[in-house]
Design a protein around this motif. Structure first.
Motif, PDB file in Angstrom:
ATOM      1  N   GLY A   1      -2.991   0.888   2.789  1.00 48.88           N
ATOM      2  CA  GLY A   1      -2.522   1.182   4.134  1.00 48.88           C
ATOM      3  C   GLY A   1      -3.622   1.729   5.016  1.00 48.88           C
ATOM      4  O   GLY A   1      -3.790   1.300   6.163  1.00 48.88           O
TER       5      GLY A   1
ATOM      6  N   GLN B   1      -6.214  -0.766   6.445  1.00 55.46           N
ATOM      7  CA  GLN B   1      -5.810  -1.660   7.525  1.00 55.46           C
ATOM      8  C   GLN B   1      -5.849  -0.994   8.896  1.00 55.46           C
ATOM      9  O   GLN B   1      -5.553  -1.624   9.902  1.00 55.46           O
TER      10      GLN B   1
ATOM     11  N   ARG C   1      -5.234  -7.984   4.787  1.00 53.58           N
ATOM     12  CA  ARG C   1      -3.785  -8.190   4.781  1.00 53.58           C
ATOM     13  C   ARG C   1      -3.414  -9.471   4.056  1.00 53.58           C
ATOM     14  O   ARG C   1      -2.365  -9.547   3.398  1.00 53.58           O
TER      15      ARG C   1
ATOM     16  N   PRO D   1      -0.538  -7.897  -0.612  1.00 55.65           N
ATOM     17  CA  PRO D   1       0.820  -8.024  -0.097  1.00 55.65           C
ATOM     18  C   PRO D   1       1.579  -6.696  -0.007  1.00 55.65           C
ATOM     19  O   PRO D   1       2.769  -6.692   0.283  1.00 55.65           O
TER      20      PRO D   1
ATOM     21  N   SER E   1       3.172  -3.575   1.492  1.00 62.11           N
ATOM     22  CA  SER E   1       3.567  -3.274   2.865  1.00 62.11           C
ATOM     23  C   SER E   1       3.022  -1.924   3.301  1.00 62.11           C
ATOM     24  O   SER E   1       2.716  -1.051   2.480  1.00 62.11           O
ATOM     25  N   LEU E   2       2.929  -1.755   4.605  1.00 61.21           N
ATOM     26  CA  LEU E   2       2.445  -0.490   5.145  1.00 61.21           C
ATOM     27  C   LEU E   2       3.414   0.648   4.835  1.00 61.21           C
ATOM     28  O   LEU E   2       3.000   1.799   4.682  1.00 61.21           O
ATOM     29  N   ALA E   3       4.707   0.348   4.737  1.00 66.63           N
ATOM     30  CA  ALA E   3       5.687   1.389   4.410  1.00 66.63           C
ATOM     31  C   ALA E   3       5.438   1.936   3.008  1.00 66.63           C
ATOM     32  O   ALA E   3       5.468   3.158   2.779  1.00 66.63           O
TER      33      ALA E   3
END
Length: 337
Positions: free
Chosen positions: A57, A60, A76, A80, A82-84
């Motif tokens: 995270g 990015q 990205r 794979p 996710s940022l969450a």
């Protein structure tokens, strides 16, 4: 990295569920070492996996990418996660670090308190007898450690039980059981899921001291009697946060002492070692994948810079970005060589 980075989490959950119960029935000394190793490896794997997920995270963020000279779009595409998930991992990692720092300070205070208490005790021998009617007995780790017993406790026990009680506390000091407690407290602070391992470890340490005392005085029944009588005598007494013969699940300890010595089985330890090996190998593989992902993103950024520099002036050679890319490939060749 998508699969391997989550394996330490699965190994931690498996050991938390599966390890405590059999550890209570195995030979206590190897069980204590196994629980300590499991706690250390899984805590390190837990923090390492959180760090790798959090990095995906942070990497990015444009400012971080510019500092690291890699392409956000390429990163990205490669990763794979996710940022969450990365944000939750970063928060969990930060919470674990803070909790570890707090637990380390508390543990340092406990050690300092034990050393001060050892210095205040009368006499300079290993055994210190307190002129107190309240039944209590415990071991204070230090250099050297001290065994503290009150006169009230000594009056509650016969000669054989007194010898068993002192042998039990001496086993705590000789085995440096306070170091095992430190490992379990710190790892449980890093990852609360490891608290069952810490609870099982506390019981195993008492069983270890019980077995050492039984081997020393030659009677498991006498040790069982000493454990039961001292626990009943000190039921209403306040207990310091130290190793004590009255600690742990006393009825289970008495039953274990009245039974034959626990068998030395190897299968549970082999299974645990395999799980820890899988944890370490998966974390190493995830770290390797993360490094490869960053290298790919750096190479993509380097090529993008080279194309951007060549586009406006096709008639003039541009060496800056190309040198960057050539230097990057040269480093790769040296690494493979």
């Amino acid at each position: 990295m998508l699969i391997s980075v989550y394996v330490p989490f699965l190994v931690t959950a498996a050991l938390t569920v599966l390890a405590p119960r059999p550890a209570r029935t195995l030979a206590p000394r190897p069980a204590a070492w196994a629980l300590a190793c499991a706690a250390l490896v899984t805590a390190a794997g837990w923090m390492g996996s959180l760090a790798l997920l959090a990095f995906t995270g942070l990497a990015q963020i444009p400012e971080v990418a510019a500092e690291g000279r890699w392409s956000v779009s390429a990163l990205r595409a490669e990763d794979p996660v996710s940022l969450a998930v990365a944000a939750v991992s970063a928060l969990a990692l930060a919470a674990g670090v803070v909790s570890l720092a707090v637990a380390a300070v508390r543990q340092a205070r406990r050690v300092a308190w034990a050393r001060r208490e050892c210095a205040r005790l009368p006499g300079d021998t290993e055994l210190a007898v307190l002129d107190d009617d309240m039944p209590q007995a415990f071991a204070l780790p230090g250099t050297p450690g001290r065994i503290v017993v009150s006169r009230g406790m000594l009056r509650c026990l016969g000669d054989g039980e007194r010898e068993a009680l002192l042998a039990h506390e001496r086993a705590h000091l000789r085995g440096r059981h306070h170091l095992f407690q430190t490992v379990w407290r710190l790892t449980a602070a890093v990852n609360p899921l490891l608290r069952p391992l810490a609870d099982a470890g506390g019981f195993v340490l008492e069983r270890w001291a019980d077995e050492e005392a039984a081997a020393r005085i030659g009677s498991r029944t006498v040790v069982a009697r000493a454990v039961g009588q001292s626990a009943l005598a000190s039921a209403d007494a306040s207990r310091p946060a130290v190793l004590s013969a009255t600690g742990g699940a006393v009825p289970q300890r008495v039953r274990a002492l009245l039974a034959p010595p626990p068998p030395r089985r190897t299968l549970p330890f082999v299974a645990g070692a395999l799980l820890l090996t899988v944890c370490c190998a998966s974390l190493a593989n995830a770290a390797s994948d993360s490094h490869r992902m960053v290298e790919t993103a750096q190479r993509a950024e380097c090529l993008a810079q080279a194309g951007a520099a060549d586009a406006p002036r096709d008639d003039r050679p541009s060496h800056g970005p190309r040198i960057c890319c050539e230097h990057h490939h040269h480093g790769e060749r040296e690494g493979h060589g």
